[in-house]
Design a protein around this motif. Structure first.
Motif, mmCIF file in Angstrom:
data_model
loop_
_atom_site.group_PDB
_atom_site.id
_atom_site.type_symbol
_atom_site.label_atom_id
_atom_site.label_comp_id
_atom_site.label_asym_id
_atom_site.label_seq_id
_atom_site.Cartn_x
_atom_site.Cartn_y
_atom_site.Cartn_z
ATOM 1 N N ASN A 1 0.830 -1.212 0.000
ATOM 2 C CA ASN A 1 0.000 0.000 0.000
ATOM 3 C C ASN A 1 0.858 1.253 0.000
ATOM 4 O O ASN A 1 0.564 2.220 -0.716
ATOM 5 C CB ASN A 1 -0.926 0.011 1.224
ATOM 6 C CG ASN A 1 -2.093 -0.941 1.080
ATOM 7 O OD1 ASN A 1 -2.450 -1.321 -0.035
ATOM 8 N ND2 ASN A 1 -2.679 -1.347 2.194
ATOM 9 N N TYR A 2 1.911 1.205 0.785
ATOM 10 C CA TYR A 2 2.818 2.358 0.838
ATOM 11 C C TYR A 2 3.533 2.553 -0.499
ATOM 12 O O TYR A 2 3.594 3.664 -1.034
ATOM 13 C CB TYR A 2 3.832 2.165 1.959
ATOM 14 C CG TYR A 2 4.932 3.203 1.950
ATOM 15 C CD1 TYR A 2 4.668 4.515 2.349
ATOM 16 C CD2 TYR A 2 6.219 2.889 1.524
ATOM 17 C CE1 TYR A 2 5.663 5.479 2.330
ATOM 18 C CE2 TYR A 2 7.217 3.841 1.496
ATOM 19 C CZ TYR A 2 6.936 5.134 1.895
ATOM 20 O OH TYR A 2 7.917 6.096 1.863
ATOM 21 N N LEU A 3 4.084 1.473 -1.052
ATOM 22 C CA LEU A 3 4.863 1.579 -2.288
ATOM 23 C C LEU A 3 4.016 2.055 -3.458
ATOM 24 O O LEU A 3 4.481 2.808 -4.316
ATOM 25 C CB LEU A 3 5.498 0.227 -2.625
ATOM 26 C CG LEU A 3 6.613 -0.263 -1.681
ATOM 27 C CD1 LEU A 3 7.043 -1.673 -2.061
ATOM 28 C CD2 LEU A 3 7.801 0.681 -1.703
ATOM 29 N N LYS A 4 2.782 1.624 -3.503
ATOM 30 C CA LYS A 4 1.920 1.965 -4.637
ATOM 31 C C LYS A 4 1.522 3.438 -4.654
ATOM 32 O O LYS A 4 1.291 4.010 -5.729
ATOM 33 C CB LYS A 4 0.653 1.094 -4.609
ATOM 34 C CG LYS A 4 0.894 -0.346 -5.013
ATOM 35 C CD LYS A 4 -0.380 -1.173 -4.869
ATOM 36 C CE LYS A 4 -0.135 -2.632 -5.227
ATOM 37 N NZ LYS A 4 -1.351 -3.459 -5.025
ATOM 38 N N TYR A 5 1.440 4.045 -3.470
ATOM 39 C CA TYR A 5 0.879 5.388 -3.422
ATOM 40 C C TYR A 5 1.878 6.478 -3.046
ATOM 41 O O TYR A 5 1.529 7.654 -3.027
ATOM 42 C CB TYR A 5 -0.314 5.416 -2.453
ATOM 43 C CG TYR A 5 -1.427 4.521 -2.921
ATOM 44 C CD1 TYR A 5 -2.150 4.825 -4.070
ATOM 45 C CD2 TYR A 5 -1.731 3.346 -2.242
ATOM 46 C CE1 TYR A 5 -3.162 3.993 -4.518
ATOM 47 C CE2 TYR A 5 -2.737 2.503 -2.681
ATOM 48 C CZ TYR A 5 -3.449 2.823 -3.817
ATOM 49 O OH TYR A 5 -4.434 1.990 -4.269
ATOM 50 N N GLN A 6 3.132 6.105 -2.754
ATOM 51 C CA GLN A 6 4.142 7.129 -2.510
ATOM 52 C C GLN A 6 4.730 7.584 -3.851
ATOM 53 O O GLN A 6 4.632 6.897 -4.859
ATOM 54 C CB GLN A 6 5.229 6.599 -1.572
ATOM 55 C CG GLN A 6 5.937 5.341 -2.032
ATOM 56 C CD GLN A 6 6.926 5.559 -3.146
ATOM 57 O OE1 GLN A 6 7.649 6.548 -3.148
ATOM 58 N NE2 GLN A 6 6.964 4.653 -4.095
ATOM 59 N N ASN A 7 5.338 8.755 -3.861
ATOM 60 C CA ASN A 7 5.867 9.319 -5.102
ATOM 61 C C ASN A 7 7.389 9.472 -5.117
ATOM 62 O O ASN A 7 7.949 9.980 -6.086
ATOM 63 C CB ASN A 7 5.232 10.703 -5.353
ATOM 64 C CG ASN A 7 3.735 10.610 -5.573
ATOM 65 O OD1 ASN A 7 3.270 9.755 -6.315
ATOM 66 N ND2 ASN A 7 2.985 11.483 -4.911
ATOM 67 N N ASP A 8 8.036 9.056 -4.029
ATOM 68 C CA ASP A 8 9.479 9.286 -3.907
ATOM 69 C C ASP A 8 10.319 8.217 -4.604
ATOM 70 O O ASP A 8 11.481 8.462 -4.925
ATOM 71 C CB ASP A 8 9.882 9.345 -2.428
ATOM 72 C CG ASP A 8 9.238 10.524 -1.722
ATOM 73 O OD1 ASP A 8 9.004 11.550 -2.402
ATOM 74 O OD2 ASP A 8 8.956 10.421 -0.517
ATOM 75 N N TYR A 9 9.751 7.033 -4.810
ATOM 76 C CA TYR A 9 10.537 5.916 -5.353
ATOM 77 C C TYR A 9 9.855 5.338 -6.591
ATOM 78 O O TYR A 9 8.638 5.136 -6.598
ATOM 79 C CB TYR A 9 10.715 4.819 -4.295
ATOM 80 C CG TYR A 9 11.420 5.299 -3.043
ATOM 81 C CD1 TYR A 9 12.805 5.313 -2.953
ATOM 82 C CD2 TYR A 9 10.679 5.756 -1.953
ATOM 83 C CE1 TYR A 9 13.444 5.762 -1.817
ATOM 84 C CE2 TYR A 9 11.313 6.210 -0.807
ATOM 85 C CZ TYR A 9 12.693 6.204 -0.743
ATOM 86 O OH TYR A 9 13.328 6.661 0.385
ATOM 87 N N LYS A 10 10.652 5.069 -7.595
ATOM 88 C CA LYS A 10 10.147 4.449 -8.829
ATOM 89 C C LYS A 10 10.655 3.016 -8.989
ATOM 90 O O LYS A 10 10.037 2.199 -9.661
ATOM 91 C CB LYS A 10 10.568 5.275 -10.049
ATOM 92 C CG LYS A 10 10.089 6.723 -10.030
ATOM 93 C CD LYS A 10 8.571 6.815 -10.001
ATOM 94 C CE LYS A 10 8.115 8.273 -9.972
ATOM 95 N NZ LYS A 10 6.649 8.379 -9.832
ATOM 96 N N VAL A 11 11.803 2.752 -8.378
ATOM 97 C CA VAL A 11 12.417 1.420 -8.497
ATOM 98 C C VAL A 11 12.925 0.984 -7.124
ATOM 99 O O VAL A 11 13.081 1.790 -6.209
ATOM 100 C CB VAL A 11 13.587 1.405 -9.513
ATOM 101 C CG1 VAL A 11 13.095 1.690 -10.924
ATOM 102 C CG2 VAL A 11 14.680 2.383 -9.092
ATOM 103 N N ILE A 12 13.201 -0.327 -7.014
ATOM 104 C CA ILE A 12 13.733 -0.916 -5.780
ATOM 105 C C ILE A 12 15.053 -1.615 -6.106
ATOM 106 O O ILE A 12 15.144 -2.361 -7.091
ATOM 107 C CB ILE A 12 12.729 -1.948 -5.197
ATOM 108 C CG1 ILE A 12 11.413 -1.264 -4.828
ATOM 109 C CG2 ILE A 12 13.321 -2.673 -3.986
ATOM 110 C CD1 ILE A 12 11.526 -0.196 -3.769
#
Length: 247
Positions: A191-202
């Motif tokens: 949920n966090y990864l899908k809706y945050q805007n700071d990260y595009k890749v891991i």
């Protein structure tokens, strides 16, 4: 005449002893030959059995391999999955790739197939189906799971020298792999990864950090999380987000 008789008797005794030695040597030689033959037969037996097993595994491989590439490609894997009666997104297919040591996503080479299926003792579709429960148990052992988890990340690097996976892919992979043990944590993380805007890749460090977080941090209390320790910044942000949205 007496001397001749004694000499004759001595010669006869010597001849008899010599004959016994010759017979003993011949018997030893025969036994040696017999033992060698038995040993060779014993060696040939398992070798022939192994050869037959490899031959059956190879035939199984070519059922799905593409003739031009000599590999099982994505289309061949989909056919294999249909015969196994599992979707191609099933985690057991990823486990199978791990067991084979596959290097390229969506492709099985003959050597990889041989290595994996010999270890699973599976030379046909029925035996491969039956091997799945044992394979799952093997992967879920503590000593193997971290290796499987990091392998899953590398396997999804679809291009040479690529070091990161995109957020949507990471979320799918977390659901597939880490949610096997840590479903509540993975749901929140996704949920966090899908809706945050700071990260595009891991990257790999972040990926390993996700596992450490799920494995080491008390959830949902987070009372033992210390941001001063060497956590990736993305996890500091994630924990801050969790605390802000705790209600």
């Amino acid at each position: 005449m007496r001397r001749a008789s004694r000499k004759s008797s001595s010669t006869a005794a010597t001849a008899s002893a010599g004959a016994e030695q010759v017979n003993e040597k011949q018997n030893r030689k025969r036994k040696g030959v017999s033992t060698n033959l038995t040993s060779r037969k014993a060696q040939r037996g398992p070798t022939k059995a192994v050869s037959k097993e490899v031959e059956r595994i190879d035939q199984f491989f070519y059922t799905y391999a593409d003739n031009s590439s000599g590999m099982i490609d994505p289309e061949g894997i989909e056919t294999l999955c249909a015969h196994l009666e599992v979707p191609h997104t099933d985690v057991r297919i990823l486990m199978l790739a791990w067991k084979m040591g596959c290097e390229k996503q969506g492709y099985f080479t003959l050597d990889e197939w041989r290595n994996g299926l010999k270890a699973l003792r599976a030379d046909n579709i029925s035996k491969l189906k039956k091997a799945f429960p044992e394979l799952v148990q093997e992967v879920m052992r503590t000593t193997n799971f971290m290796e499987f988890y990091t392998y899953a990340f590398r396997y999804c690097l679809t291009e040479d020298k690529k070091k990161c996976i995109e957020i949507p892919v990471a979320c799918e992979l977390l659901n597939l792999v880490l949610a096997l043990q840590f479903r509540p944590q993975v749901d929140k993380l996704n949920n966090y990864l899908k809706y945050q805007n700071d990260y595009k890749v891991i990257n790999m460090d972040q990926w390993i950090g996700f596992f450490r977080f799920c494995n080491e941090i008390n959830f949902p209390s987070l009372d033992n999380y210390d941001s001063d320790l060497a956590w990736p910044l993305i996890l500091d942000n994630f924990v801050e987000w969790l605390r802000e949205n705790k209600s």
